[in-house]
Design a protein around this motif. Structure first.
Motif, short mmCIF file in Angstrom:
data_model
loop_
_atom_site.label_atom_id
_atom_site.label_comp_id
_atom_site.label_asym_id
_atom_site.label_seq_id
_atom_site.Cartn_x
_atom_site.Cartn_y
_atom_site.Cartn_z
N ALA A 39 0.81 -1.22 0.00
CA ALA A 39 0.00 0.00 0.00
C ALA A 39 0.84 1.26 0.00
CB ALA A 39 -0.94 0.00 1.20
N LYS A 40 2.11 1.16 0.35
CA LYS A 40 2.99 2.34 0.35
C LYS A 40 3.43 2.74 -1.05
CE LYS A 40 5.04 1.44 4.92
NZ LYS A 40 6.29 1.09 5.64
N VAL A 41 3.50 1.77 -1.98
CA VAL A 41 4.08 2.08 -3.28
C VAL A 41 3.12 1.94 -4.45
CG1 VAL A 41 6.42 1.52 -2.52
CG2 VAL A 41 5.03 -0.26 -3.58
N VAL A 42 2.23 0.95 -4.42
CA VAL A 42 1.39 0.68 -5.59
C VAL A 42 0.49 1.87 -5.96
CG1 VAL A 42 -0.38 -0.85 -6.57
CG2 VAL A 42 1.49 -1.80 -5.21
N PRO A 43 -0.12 2.59 -5.01
CA PRO A 43 -0.97 3.72 -5.40
C PRO A 43 -0.23 4.84 -6.12
CG PRO A 43 -1.46 3.04 -3.15
CD PRO A 43 -0.21 2.33 -3.56
N LEU A 74 -3.46 -5.61 -7.01
CA LEU A 74 -4.48 -5.00 -7.86
C LEU A 74 -5.43 -4.09 -7.07
CD1 LEU A 74 -5.34 -7.96 -10.27
CD2 LEU A 74 -3.89 -5.95 -10.71
N ALA A 75 -5.71 -4.46 -5.83
CA ALA A 75 -6.64 -3.66 -5.03
C ALA A 75 -6.10 -2.27 -4.71
CB ALA A 75 -6.94 -4.39 -3.72
N PHE A 76 -4.79 -2.05 -4.87
CA PHE A 76 -4.18 -0.79 -4.47
C PHE A 76 -3.99 0.20 -5.61
CE2 PHE A 76 -2.57 -3.94 -1.36
CZ PHE A 76 -3.12 -3.38 -0.22
N TYR A 77 -4.26 -0.21 -6.85
CA TYR A 77 -4.11 0.72 -7.98
C TYR A 77 -5.26 1.72 -8.01
CZ TYR A 77 -0.41 -2.17 -9.99
OH TYR A 77 0.77 -2.85 -10.22
N ASP A 78 -4.96 2.92 -8.49
CA ASP A 78 -5.95 3.97 -8.65
C ASP A 78 -6.35 4.05 -10.12
OD1 ASP A 78 -7.47 6.25 -8.83
OD2 ASP A 78 -5.98 7.59 -7.93
N ARG A 116 -10.20 -5.95 -7.35
CA ARG A 116 -9.60 -4.74 -7.94
C ARG A 116 -10.67 -3.67 -8.01
NH1 ARG A 116 -8.68 -8.03 -13.32
NH2 ARG A 116 -8.41 -9.53 -11.65
N PRO A 117 -10.27 -2.41 -8.12
CA PRO A 117 -11.26 -1.34 -8.23
C PRO A 117 -12.02 -1.43 -9.55
CG PRO A 117 -9.07 -0.47 -7.70
CD PRO A 117 -8.89 -1.90 -8.08
N ASP A 118 -13.25 -0.97 -9.54
CA ASP A 118 -14.03 -0.90 -10.78
C ASP A 118 -13.30 0.00 -11.78
OD1 ASP A 118 -15.98 -2.47 -9.66
OD2 ASP A 118 -17.27 -0.78 -9.09
N GLY A 119 -13.27 -0.45 -13.02
CA GLY A 119 -12.68 0.36 -14.08
C GLY A 119 -11.20 0.13 -14.31
N LEU A 120 -10.55 -0.68 -13.48
CA LEU A 120 -9.13 -0.96 -13.68
C LEU A 120 -8.96 -2.00 -14.78
CD1 LEU A 120 -6.25 -0.37 -12.55
CD2 LEU A 120 -6.52 -2.44 -11.17
N LYS A 121 -8.24 -1.65 -15.83
CA LYS A 121 -7.98 -2.55 -16.96
C LYS A 121 -6.76 -3.40 -16.65
CE LYS A 121 -9.78 0.83 -20.27
NZ LYS A 121 -9.45 1.68 -21.45
N VAL A 122 -6.94 -4.72 -16.66
CA VAL A 122 -5.88 -5.64 -16.25
C VAL A 122 -5.71 -6.74 -17.30
CG1 VAL A 122 -5.11 -7.28 -14.49
CG2 VAL A 122 -6.35 -5.21 -13.80
N ALA A 123 -4.46 -7.02 -17.65
CA ALA A 123 -4.11 -8.18 -18.47
C ALA A 123 -3.05 -8.96 -17.72
CB ALA A 123 -3.59 -7.75 -19.83
#
Length: 207
Positions: free
Chosen positions: A28-32, A49-53, A78-85
């Motif tokens: 949580a310190k770095v991913v956001p 994935l849960a920590f991306y904005d 993961r947050p809604d709207g996050l595009k992940v491959a």
């Protein structure tokens, strides 16, 4: 037996260990801080994935050589709207063009890659000029007594933990690979044995 362990048991062991509270706090310190097109090295079970904005990130592309962990990542929260491959791949030989990403995220991955030098060279190659490597890792303690125990334990620890090394320096290795360290920080993780708990994190910039 080893192949059965690696395929069916190890992904669950890694998922539990890497999802522990102190490690989640480090993530949580770095991913956001990630921005733009993001590459995640060793996406594992998708715990980052849960920590991306999604307001700051265009897409997240994760690579991992473990089929079991990739399956977990595809279903990770993961947050809604996050595009992940999520792709099959090794961090030492990335299947991407030069300067393809704005941010590379590397959390608790450098301990287990076959070559830290090759991994960091590839991260630097696929980053655009001025792009950032965000990292949170565990590694070699600066305390001689702890480091001695890390060296004693490592041969037994590695096969149980998916090739995880306890004695790899973190920030110094990143700096030696041609990155400019921006705000390196370090500490022992709370509620964690010191031989496993030395952590370093921060940002590093590609020139």
């Amino acid at each position: 037996m080893a192949a059965f362990y690696d395929r069916h048991i190890l992904p669950h062991v890694i998922g539990c260990a890497c999802g522990a509270g102190p490690i989640r706090h480090q993530r949580a310190k770095v991913v956001p801080r990630a921005r733009g097109r993001v590459l995640e090295l060793g996406i594992g079970g998708g715990l980052n994935l849960a920590f991306y904005d999604p307001a700051q990130v265009d897409s997240v592309t994760g690579v991992d050589p473990s089929e079991g962990l990739r399956r977990k990542a595809l279903n990770a929260p993961r947050p809604d709207g996050l595009k992940v491959a999520v792709l099959d791949g090794a961090a030492e030989a990335l299947p991407f063009e030069d300067s393809d990403f704005d941010t590379v995220v590397c959390t608790f991955t450098l301990c287990s890659v076959a070559s830290t030098d090759a991994t960091l060279a590839e991260a630097r190659r696929v980053l655009r000029p001025g792009g950032r490597l965000l990292y949170a890792e565990h590694g070699l303690s600066p305390d001689p007594q702890v480091a001695r125990w890390q060296r004693r334990i490592e041969p037994v620890w590695k096969p149980l933990a998916g090739g995880c090394h306890l004695t790899r320096p973190v920030s110094a290795t990143i700096a030696a690979s041609g990155f400019e360290l921006i705000d390196p920080a370090c500490m022992y993780l709370p509620n964690t044995p010191r031989v496993l708990g030395w952590s370093e994190w921060g940002e590093a910039r590609r020139d």
